[in-house]
Design a protein around this motif. Structure first.
Motif, PDB file in Angstrom:
ATOM      1  N   GLU B  67       1.205  -0.803  -0.038  1.00 29.01           N
ATOM      2  CA  GLU B  67      -0.092   0.115  -0.346  1.00 29.01           C
ATOM      3  C   GLU B  67       0.800   1.362   0.005  1.00 29.01           C
ATOM      4  O   GLU B  67       2.017   1.281   0.611  1.00 29.01           O
ATOM      5  CB  GLU B  67      -0.961   0.312   1.272  1.00 29.01           C
ATOM      6  N   ALA B  68       0.523   2.082  -0.750  1.00 28.69           N
ATOM      7  CA  ALA B  68       1.346   4.020  -0.417  1.00 28.69           C
ATOM      8  C   ALA B  68       0.211   4.610   0.599  1.00 28.69           C
ATOM      9  O   ALA B  68      -0.820   4.818  -0.503  1.00 28.69           O
ATOM     10  CB  ALA B  68       1.492   3.852  -1.709  1.00 28.69           C
ATOM     11  N   ILE B  69       0.416   4.749   1.602  1.00 28.50           N
ATOM     12  CA  ILE B  69      -0.541   6.127   2.507  1.00 28.50           C
ATOM     13  C   ILE B  69      -0.054   7.507   2.389  1.00 28.50           C
ATOM     14  O   ILE B  69       1.384   7.571   2.111  1.00 28.50           O
ATOM     15  CB  ILE B  69      -0.070   5.226   4.103  1.00 28.50           C
ATOM     16  N   GLY B  70      -0.573   7.752   1.931  1.00 28.04           N
ATOM     17  CA  GLY B  70      -0.317   9.587   2.494  1.00 28.04           C
ATOM     18  C   GLY B  70      -0.592   9.921   3.703  1.00 28.04           C
ATOM     19  O   GLY B  70      -1.817  10.110   4.109  1.00 28.04           O
ATOM     20  N   ILE B  71       0.115  10.919   3.986  1.00 25.72           N
ATOM     21  CA  ILE B  71       0.026  11.188   5.463  1.00 25.72           C
ATOM     22  C   ILE B  71      -0.001  12.815   5.361  1.00 25.72           C
ATOM     23  O   ILE B  71       1.020  13.526   4.838  1.00 25.72           O
ATOM     24  CB  ILE B  71       1.221  10.922   6.492  1.00 25.72           C
ATOM     25  N   ILE B  72      -0.871  13.585   5.527  1.00 28.22           N
ATOM     26  CA  ILE B  72      -0.989  15.039   5.250  1.00 28.22           C
ATOM     27  C   ILE B  72      -1.920  15.562   6.794  1.00 28.22           C
ATOM     28  O   ILE B  72      -2.458  14.597   7.956  1.00 28.22           O
ATOM     29  CB  ILE B  72      -1.580  15.045   4.531  1.00 28.22           C
ATOM     30  N   GLY B  73      -1.543  16.715   6.892  1.00 28.29           N
ATOM     31  CA  GLY B  73      -1.818  18.190   7.666  1.00 28.29           C
ATOM     32  C   GLY B  73      -1.138  19.103   7.713  1.00 28.29           C
ATOM     33  O   GLY B  73      -0.194  19.276   7.295  1.00 28.29           O
ATOM     34  N   ARG B  74      -2.026  20.204   8.996  1.00 27.74           N
ATOM     35  CA  ARG B  74      -0.810  21.016   8.775  1.00 27.74           C
ATOM     36  C   ARG B  74       0.369  21.118   9.499  1.00 27.74           C
ATOM     37  O   ARG B  74       0.670  20.434   9.863  1.00 27.74           O
ATOM     38  CB  ARG B  74      -1.659  22.057   8.807  1.00 27.74           C
ATOM     39  N   ASN B  75       0.942  22.378   9.703  1.00 30.89           N
ATOM     40  CA  ASN B  75       2.746  21.976   9.786  1.00 30.89           C
ATOM     41  C   ASN B  75       2.317  22.173  11.442  1.00 30.89           C
ATOM     42  O   ASN B  75       1.240  22.335  11.937  1.00 30.89           O
ATOM     43  CB  ASN B  75       3.118  23.609   9.623  1.00 30.89           C
ATOM     44  N   GLY B  76       2.785  21.353  12.154  1.00 28.07           N
ATOM     45  CA  GLY B  76       2.517  20.731  13.547  1.00 28.07           C
ATOM     46  C   GLY B  76       1.477  19.992  14.292  1.00 28.07           C
ATOM     47  O   GLY B  76       1.098  19.540  15.343  1.00 28.07           O
ATOM     48  N   ALA B  77       1.104  19.091  12.857  1.00 21.42           N
ATOM     49  CA  ALA B  77       0.117  18.691  13.170  1.00 21.42           C
ATOM     50  C   ALA B  77       0.784  17.206  13.299  1.00 21.42           C
ATOM     51  O   ALA B  77      -0.654  15.979  14.768  1.00 21.42           O
ATOM     52  CB  ALA B  77      -1.249  18.072  11.725  1.00 21.42           C
ATOM     53  N   GLY B  78       1.929  16.919  13.388  1.00 20.49           N
ATOM     54  CA  GLY B  78       2.077  15.640  14.145  1.00 20.49           C
ATOM     55  C   GLY B  78       2.704  14.669  13.021  1.00 20.49           C
ATOM     56  O   GLY B  78       3.023  13.910  13.152  1.00 20.49           O
ATOM     57  N   LYS B  79       2.926  15.079  11.681  1.00 15.25           N
ATOM     58  CA  LYS B  79       3.477  14.253  10.524  1.00 15.25           C
ATOM     59  C   LYS B  79       5.269  13.534  11.057  1.00 15.25           C
ATOM     60  O   LYS B  79       5.119  12.678  11.077  1.00 15.25           O
ATOM     61  CB  LYS B  79       3.601  14.951   8.943  1.00 15.25           C
ATOM     62  N   SER B  80       5.289  14.649  11.263  1.00 17.99           N
ATOM     63  CA  SER B  80       7.460  14.344  11.601  1.00 17.99           C
ATOM     64  C   SER B  80       7.442  13.788  11.990  1.00 17.99           C
ATOM     65  O   SER B  80       8.479  13.147  12.097  1.00 17.99           O
ATOM     66  CB  SER B  80       7.648  15.653  11.162  1.00 17.99           C
ATOM     67  N   THR B  81       7.073  13.762  13.761  1.00 16.01           N
ATOM     68  CA  THR B  81       7.286  12.504  15.085  1.00 16.01           C
ATOM     69  C   THR B  81       6.074  11.980  14.576  1.00 16.01           C
ATOM     70  O   THR B  81       7.215  10.709  14.739  1.00 16.01           O
ATOM     71  CB  THR B  81       5.774  13.216  16.238  1.00 16.01           C
ATOM     72  N   LEU B  82       5.049  11.599  13.891  1.00 14.14           N
ATOM     73  CA  LEU B  82       4.426  10.345  12.765  1.00 14.14           C
ATOM     74  C   LEU B  82       6.174   9.237  12.596  1.00 14.14           C
ATOM     75  O   LEU B  82       6.449   8.336  13.064  1.00 14.14           O
ATOM     76  CB  LEU B  82       3.613   9.982  12.190  1.00 14.14           C
ATOM     77  N   LEU B  83       6.221  10.577  11.510  1.00  9.15           N
ATOM     78  CA  LEU B  83       7.825   9.969  10.784  1.00  9.15           C
ATOM     79  C   LEU B  83       9.346   9.328  11.599  1.00  9.15           C
ATOM     80  O   LEU B  83       9.488   8.057  11.482  1.00  9.15           O
ATOM     81  CB  LEU B  83       8.378  10.978   9.622  1.00  9.15           C
TER      82      LEU B  83
END
Lengths: 290, 427
Positions: B67-83
């Motif tokens: 699967e290819a999953i896109g993680i989106i969200g505004r700055n500071g939504a936690g995307k980088s932390t998740l990665l």
């Protein structure tokens, strides 16, 4: 590993059987050392060591000459002040070679210690962007010192030829003492590098530490100057054992003080195990603090 | 193939506020802290919870192999932390992640590149850092060099490379990583458009080969192209997950509903730490009236106030206009005024940027404004900072193409004449 049950529904997710399984969980106090993980990343260890060596010689105007200049100039100064002016006894060995055999492992130790203490802070960009066992970082900076040691060792061989001193079979034990020097540097380096992440004071502590430490090690003088009843305390300094060992292996000094050797070695092992555990405990927070 | 690749359960990550500025302590502070600890304990202040925040809170999801999953969200939504947690760079505070398969993560291209080393040496070093074995790198070496297109400079130290060459080489190494699960942060935000396209193509190949991809990006177009499923993060929570188109629409909706919508000007408090700072962004019509609703034929002016606090070389301001997550165009202030690239004096600057008339079909448009230093990076980026809407009047409609679904309107004058005969048949 759980074998997945055959599922009727095609979209139902099953547990895979033949993939590497990694679990990520919050750190729990004193973690296991996972030295196997370090072995898995041995190639990275090699490349980082290789980078450190390569970059050091590329960035300096004199390059590898520094590896020779530093111990040789120190030897000259020591020979004039301690050997010439202070007339410290050197166990019947020409003073320059007496001090040089000690300077070799000492400079390796001091360099490796300094480099590894600053290694984590210096690898900030790596640590915040890529996963690998963080132990690789101080480890590789300790290993990078070996090349300098090798170059300086050639000078020693030249000196020995000049003074007409031949090698004895004891020289075969040199690698053991070399390993002891590296392990000492790594043991202390682990503590200091992990502390340095949290307390940047360490950066200023290390130069002092190595300076004081040098005088607590029989480099400029012979350990025979230390009163017998204080020998055990003196041997708690792991570098005492290393330097004594080097002198014994290269110059064939009368006999090796087995008790003081054992105390030094025991100290190294204790510091190393403590350092490994402390480092491992702090590891998970490095990326957040750096 | 529907085996689980990643299972995330109730994942949480707590950070201390201000940890970034006060990341490291000195012994003195630590000693004072320890000395004060019993006192605080007496006062009943146990562990100070007030200075912490949850960058991720109770996040659970599953990704299947292939699967290819896109993680989106505004700055500071936690995307980088998740990665960062998934790539094992930082550890979670709560929860658990199970990963089945070898993970390769690209949070940045060129991690560990050393400026003093040559391109060849950096390929090996960077490859090892990304987790490739020496044998693997040797096998792919020619391919990597080919992809990067820097054969001639292979033995030049990378400090002499242009920033474009540097990025191309770095991406070439990264693109040849072959993990079972690929975790990618916005690495595509670099390089020129043509190269970006090639990278996207390469990543698309990865997804097609049945490998699992987790992709974080602000570029909705790229996410849409690459991913089949999406996860929308908002303030550390998952606010939506499902088919990528739906998730992107949710994201855009929430963006449009946020404060900036219906606003046609926005001001930022002065921050003396920035060498160059955007202070005000406004949208207005020809007469200087603030507005964010326009007709096709209206003139739209974007106004910026910028302060330069230090004389700068290589600085630039950029705007980008997109619709439905697809970038329509971007423009730099130095495009037509290169003298500002050479040097920009201290002081306040006023920009008036007229948008081309009659190019936007009906829809909602968002504007990004950013500042940066060429070759160094961005200083500020305000994504989706203002939105404007193009409405179509009845008279615009009359059999014209303006409301059709093309990306932009290009008014073209067709030269039309009635002629007496058709001559080409007679040859």
């Amino acid at each position: 590993m759980v074998i997945p049950k055959p599922s009727m529904d095609n979209t139902e997710a099953t547990l895979p059987a033949n993939y590497i399984h990694t679990v990520i969980e919050p750190p729990k106090g004193w973690a296991a050392l996972e030295l196997g993980e370090l072995w898995k990343f041995r190639e990275l260890l090699f490349f980082l060591t290789w980078r450190d060596i390569k970059v050091r010689y590329k960035q300096t105007a004199l390059g590898a000459a520094w590896a020779i200049l530093q111990p040789v100039l120190t030897m000259v100064v020591f020979s004039i002040i301690f050997g010439g002016l202070a007339r410290l006894p050197s166990e019947g060995i020409p003073y320059p070679i007496f001090t040089f055999t000690a300077l070799l492992p000492w400079q390796l130790f001091a360099f490796a210690l300094t480099q590894s203490s600053n290694s984590l802070v210096g690898s900030q960009n790596l640590i915040s962007k890529v996963y690998f066992p963080r132990l690789v970082v101080p480890f590789s900076s300790v290993l990078a010192g070996v090349v300098d040691f090798g170059i300086a060792f050639l000078v020693l061989v030249g000196l020995m030829a000049y003074y007409g001193i031949g090698l004895t079979p004891a020289a075969l034990l040199l690698p053991v003492f070399l390993l002891l020097a590296l392990t000492s540097a790594l043991a202390i380096g682990l503590w200091l590098s992990a502390l340095n992440v949290k307390y940047r004071d360490i950066r200023y502590v290390v130069p002092f530490l190595t300076q004081f430490w040098m005088y607590a090690t029989p480099i400029a003088y012979s350990s025979s100057l230390i009163p017998e009843k204080w020998r055990w305390l003196y041997s708690l300094n792991p570098m005492t054992g290393v330097v004594e060992g080097f002198r014994w292996a290269i110059l064939g000094k009368s006999s090796l003080d087995v008790l003081s050797m054992s105390i030094s070695a025991g100290m190294v092992v204790t510091l190393l195990i403590g350092g490994l555990y402390y480092f491992k405990r702090m590891e998970s927070s490095f990326a957040d603090i750096l | 193939m529907s085996e689980i690749a990643i299972r995330v359960e109730h994942l949480g990550k707590q950070y201390r506020l201000g940890a970034q500025q006060a990341g490291y302590k000195t012994f003195r502070e630590s000693l004072v802290n320890t000395a004060n600890a019993p006192l605080r304990w007496l006062k009943g202040e146990r562990k100070a919870e007030k200075n912490t925040f949850w960058a991720l809170d109770d996040v659970s999801f599953e990704v299947k192999h292939g699967e290819a999953i896109g993680i989106i969200g505004r700055n500071g939504a936690g995307k980088s932390t998740l990665l960062k947690i998934l790539s094992r760079i930082t550890s979670p505070t709560r929860g658990r992640v199970d990963i089945y398969g070898r993970v390769g993560s690209l949070l940045e291209v060129g991690t560990g590149f050393h400026p003093e080393l040559s391109g060849r040496e950096n390929i090996y070093l960077n490859g090892a850092i990304l987790g490739m074995s020496r044998v693997e790198i040797m096998r792919k070496f020619d391919e990597i060099v080919d992809f990067s297109g820097i054969e001639k400079f292979l033995d030049t130290p990378v400090k002499h490379y242009s920033s474009g060459m540097y990025v191309r080489l770095a991406f070439a190494v990264a693109a040849h990583l072959e993990p079972e699960i690929l975790v990618v942060d916005e690495v595509l935000a670099v390089g020129d458009a043509a190269f970006q396209k090639r990278c996207l193509g390469k990543m698309g190949d990865v997804a097609k080969q049945g490998r699992t991809v987790l992709f974080v990006s602000h570029n909705m177009g790229a996410v849409k192209k690459l991913c089949s499923r999406g996860i929308l993060l908002e303030n550390g929570f998952i606010s939506s997950q499902g088919i990528i188109e739906d998730v992107i629409n949710k994201y855009l909706e929430s963006t449009y509903q946020s404060n900036n919508f219906r606003k046609s000007e926005i001001c930022f408090p002065e921050n003396p730490e920035l060498n160059i700072q955007i202070l005000r962004i406004a949208l207005m019509d020809n007469n200087g009236n603030l507005s964010n609703v326009y007709g096709i034929w209206d003139s739209i002016l974007l106004e910026l106030y910028v302060v330069v606090r230090k004389k700068l070389h290589g600085s630039n301001l950029a705007i980008q206009v997109s619709r439905d997550g697809d970038i329509l165009f971007n423009s730099f202030d130095i495009d037509e005024s290169p003298e500002y690239f050479e040097a920009r004096d201290q002081g306040y600057y006023h920009y008036c940027i007229p948008f081309p008339k009659n190019i936007f079909p009906k829809g909602t448009y968002s504007i990004d404004v950013s500042s940066g230093i060429s070759g160094i990076g961005q200083i500020e980026i305000h994504t989706d900072v203002l939105l404007f809407e193009i409405e179509v009047n009845q008279e615009d409609f009359n059999h014209k193409s303006y409301s059709r679904t093309s990306r932009i309107i290009v008014p073209m004058v067709w030269d039309i004449r009635k002629v007496s005969s058709y001559i080409f048949d007679k040859r």
